[in-house]
Design an enzyme around this catalytic site. Structure first.
Site, PDB file in Angstrom:
ATOM      1  N   TRP A   1      28.557  43.683  56.032  1.00 21.73           N
ATOM      2  CA  TRP A   1      28.079  44.155  57.335  1.00 21.73           C
ATOM      3  C   TRP A   1      29.184  45.015  57.953  1.00 21.73           C
ATOM      4  O   TRP A   1      30.357  44.662  57.881  1.00 21.73           O
ATOM      5  CB  TRP A   1      27.765  42.988  58.290  1.00 21.73           C
TER       6      TRP A   1
ATOM      7  N   GLU B   1      23.679  43.781  55.217  1.00 17.61           N
ATOM      8  CA  GLU B   1      23.124  43.304  56.494  1.00 17.61           C
ATOM      9  C   GLU B   1      23.018  44.440  57.511  1.00 17.61           C
ATOM     10  O   GLU B   1      24.017  45.057  57.877  1.00 17.61           O
ATOM     11  CB  GLU B   1      24.041  42.202  57.061  1.00 17.61           C
TER      12      GLU B   1
ATOM     13  N   LYS C   1      21.471  45.996  61.366  1.00 13.46           N
ATOM     14  CA  LYS C   1      21.547  45.559  62.748  1.00 13.46           C
ATOM     15  C   LYS C   1      20.915  46.597  63.650  1.00 13.46           C
ATOM     16  O   LYS C   1      20.850  47.780  63.307  1.00 13.46           O
ATOM     17  CB  LYS C   1      23.026  45.362  63.095  1.00 13.46           C
TER      18      LYS C   1
ATOM     19  N   ASP D   1      19.372  38.955  59.759  1.00 11.56           N
ATOM     20  CA  ASP D   1      20.011  38.167  60.818  1.00 11.56           C
ATOM     21  C   ASP D   1      19.026  38.065  61.976  1.00 11.56           C
ATOM     22  O   ASP D   1      18.511  39.084  62.458  1.00 11.56           O
ATOM     23  CB  ASP D   1      21.305  38.875  61.249  1.00 11.56           C
TER      24      ASP D   1
ATOM     25  N   HIS E   1      19.129  40.463  64.982  1.00 15.63           N
ATOM     26  CA  HIS E   1      19.341  41.886  64.739  1.00 15.63           C
ATOM     27  C   HIS E   1      18.105  42.773  64.850  1.00 15.63           C
ATOM     28  O   HIS E   1      18.051  43.856  64.272  1.00 15.63           O
ATOM     29  CB  HIS E   1      20.007  42.095  63.382  1.00 15.63           C
TER      30      HIS E   1
ATOM     31  N   HIS F   1      20.819  35.074  57.968  1.00 15.82           N
ATOM     32  CA  HIS F   1      21.799  34.709  58.977  1.00 15.82           C
ATOM     33  C   HIS F   1      21.013  34.108  60.121  1.00 15.82           C
ATOM     34  O   HIS F   1      20.499  34.814  60.983  1.00 15.82           O
ATOM     35  CB  HIS F   1      22.589  35.932  59.443  1.00 15.82           C
TER      36      HIS F   1
ATOM     37  N   ASP G   1      21.277  39.931  71.276  1.00 18.76           N
ATOM     38  CA  ASP G   1      21.870  39.354  70.060  1.00 18.76           C
ATOM     39  C   ASP G   1      23.099  38.523  70.435  1.00 18.76           C
ATOM     40  O   ASP G   1      24.225  38.870  70.101  1.00 18.76           O
ATOM     41  CB  ASP G   1      22.257  40.514  69.125  1.00 18.76           C
TER      42      ASP G   1
ATOM     43  N   ASP H   1      23.986  35.399  69.693  1.00 16.04           N
ATOM     44  CA  ASP H   1      24.544  34.435  68.745  1.00 16.04           C
ATOM     45  C   ASP H   1      24.767  33.056  69.353  1.00 16.04           C
ATOM     46  O   ASP H   1      25.837  32.454  69.196  1.00 16.04           O
ATOM     47  CB  ASP H   1      25.836  34.974  68.116  1.00 16.04           C
TER      48      ASP H   1
ATOM     49  N   ASP I   1      24.759  31.999  61.451  1.00 12.12           N
ATOM     50  CA  ASP I   1      25.616  33.010  62.083  1.00 12.12           C
ATOM     51  C   ASP I   1      25.497  32.906  63.595  1.00 12.12           C
ATOM     52  O   ASP I   1      24.561  33.439  64.188  1.00 12.12           O
ATOM     53  CB  ASP I   1      25.229  34.422  61.601  1.00 12.12           C
TER      54      ASP I   1
HETATM   55  C1  RNT Z   1      27.349  40.937  63.221  1.00 12.20           C
HETATM   56  C2  RNT Z   1      26.743  40.313  62.014  1.00 12.20           C
HETATM   57  C3  RNT Z   1      27.717  39.665  61.081  1.00 12.20           C
HETATM   58  C4  RNT Z   1      28.806  38.931  61.786  1.00 12.20           C
HETATM   59  C5  RNT Z   1      29.761  38.244  60.869  1.00 12.20           C
HETATM   60  C6  RNT Z   1      31.001  37.837  61.593  1.00 12.20           C
HETATM   61  O1  RNT Z   1      26.416  41.264  64.158  1.00 12.20           O
HETATM   62  O2  RNT Z   1      25.764  39.416  62.389  1.00 12.20           O
HETATM   63  O3  RNT Z   1      27.033  38.833  60.222  1.00 12.20           O
HETATM   64  O4  RNT Z   1      28.277  38.005  62.684  1.00 12.20           O
HETATM   65  O5  RNT Z   1      29.988  39.029  59.776  1.00 12.20           O
HETATM   66 ZN    ZN Z   2      24.903  38.199  60.797  1.00 14.46          ZN
END
Ligand code: RNT
Ligand code: ZN
Length: 422
Positions: free
Chosen positions: A188, A229, A231, A262, A265, A289, A297, A299, A329
């Site tokens: 990523w 990955e 986003k 993810d 994302h 993720h 986003d 997290d 994640d």
């Molecule tokens: C970032 C991505 C990625 C990170 C990690 C730390 O938006 O989700 O996966 O969270 O690589």
């Molecule tokens: Zn991620």
């Protein structure tokens, strides 16, 4: 009644209730026990790593909160992760970023990292009998400070990141070989722009070329599996993200890579769950993720909500579990970090158990018969079946605390270990 007896008795009743619907709880538990969730290292230390550099990760990632007890060394992080593993039923995996190497206090350039910097992790994983996953770290670095890495207009900076990613794949493969289970190495990058770009094409074509360089060397899939990955946006990259979903979907399809999805994302009304059966028509497998966005986003720690259940249901009903690599994640520094891991991992497993216990073959039969009334009615009733009793029994069977009892263990660990880290 003794707690153990109570758990067993509740399970027996639940088993009968499910059997009446044609659901075999023993089979569901067997499947669940074979699933591996990759616990992301970065929840344990707020994405700082061990290079001894800057505080904030950058690259559009933001960790908020100041809960005491962040892991500061590899040993501390390993101890914290072990504590979390001891409270999560089943055998799982650990997901490292390149900045978590053991560099012995020396400055090691990202394009010079070596397997030896990860020996400690491999030995640890071997002792625990778990697999490792890996990620190049294309952020938190002066050469990423202007928001570009693999798609950087400067050839020498691009080279630097290509070499970093190449090294990461090789380290991933060596980890996989050493541990007897393939490492998923996930790429990523944060590349993007805060405001309207004049050229969207150039960076994407450079990224495509750079990725082909990164992946040029063939590695055995028994040792390393590549994932990419995408986003939607990041903080400071609101207008343009080079590696957006469509870019990587095309990349993964055309190159036979794993696609990392993810949960944070996409546009907030998009469903990650609905993408699974689409992308798996074309890509060999997916890396998830699992995350929880709140308004964006963000997290947040994963909890059992409709989004998570929908992901679990798709994996089960589509029979995709064997093509899916499960990873977490999220990063929340406002609560106990070990607890965050435990809550997130237990929630994901609980959602998977719920999906495994649903009488979904019945839903599908009703659907084929055009009986959408019956389908909706059964789906709704399933939410109130005694899956909690099956979960409790599973935890007891796997030798981890039942119900909220794990919290006492985390509190004790906080008092004895985390609070001493001031
Ligand atoms: C970032 C991505 C990625 C990170 C990690 C730390 O938006 O989700 O996966 O969270 O690589
Ligand atoms: Zn991620």
């Amino acid at each position: 009644m003794k707690p153990k007896k109570r758990v067993e008795q509740a399970y027996r009743l639940a088993r009968e209730r499910y059997a009446a619907l044609g659901v075999d709880t023993e089979k569901a538990l067997k499947t669940l026990s074979q699933l591996r969730v990759s616990l992301h290292c970065w929840q344990g230390d707020d994405v700082r790593g061990f290079e001894g550099g800057a505080d904030a990760p950058g690259g559009g990632l933001a960790v908020t909160g100041a809960y005491p007890g962040r892991a500061r060394t590899p040993d501390e992080l390993r101890a914290d992760a072990e504590k979390a593993f001891s409270l999560i039923p089943g055998r799982h995996r650990f997901n490292l970023h390149a900045i978590y190497g053991e560099f012995g206090g020396r400055k090691v350039e990202r394009n010079e990292i070596e397997l030896r910097h990860f020996r400690g992790w491999i030995d640890w994983a071997r002792q625990l009998g778990i697999g490792l996953d890996f990620n190049p770290t294309c952020f938190a670095h002066p050469l990423a400070a202007d928001g570009f890495t693999l798609s950087h207009p400067d050839r020498s900076i691009r080279r630097y990141w290509i070499e970093h990613c190449q090294r990461c794949r090789e380290i991933g493969a060596a980890m996989g070989r050493a541990l007897g289970t393939p490492t998923v190495t996930n790429v990523w990058i944060p590349d993007g722009m805060k405001d309207l770009p004049a050229d969207r094409r150039g960076p994407r074509e450079r990224l495509l070329e750079a990725l082909d360089e990164v992946f040029r060397k063939p590695l055995s899939p028994r040792h390393n599996l590549d994932a990419v990955e995408g986003k939607l946006f990041g903080i400071g990259a609101e207008s343009y993200t080079v590696g957006m979903h469509e870019f990587y979907l095309g990349y993964a399809v055309s190159r036979g890579k794993l696609l990392c999805l993810d949960a944070g994302h996409y546009h907030p009304t998009e469903s990650l769950a609905d993408k699974i059966s689409s992308v798996l028509c074309y890509v060999p497998g997916i890396l998830l993720h699992v995350s929880r966005g709140v308004r964006w986003d963000s997290d947040h720690v994963v909890i059992v909500n409709d989004d998570l259940l929908a992901i679990a249901q798709e994996l089960v009903r589509g029979r995709y579990l064997d093509r899916t690599h499960l990873g977490l994640d999220f990063f929340d520094a406002s609560i106990n970090r070990v607890a965050a891991w435990v809550i997130g991992a237990r929630s994901l497993l609980r959602a998977l158990l719920f999906a495994l216990l649903e009488p979904w073959p019945q839903y599908q039969a009703l659907e084929r018969a055009g009986d959408y009334t019956g389908r909706l009615a059964l789906m709704e009733e399933a939410k109130h079946l005694p899956w909690g009793a099956v979960w409790d029994y599973y935890c007891a069977q796997q030798g981890v605390p039942v119900g909220e009892a794990w919290l006492e263990e985390v509190r004790a660990y906080e008092n004895q270990v985390l609070r001493q880290r001031q």
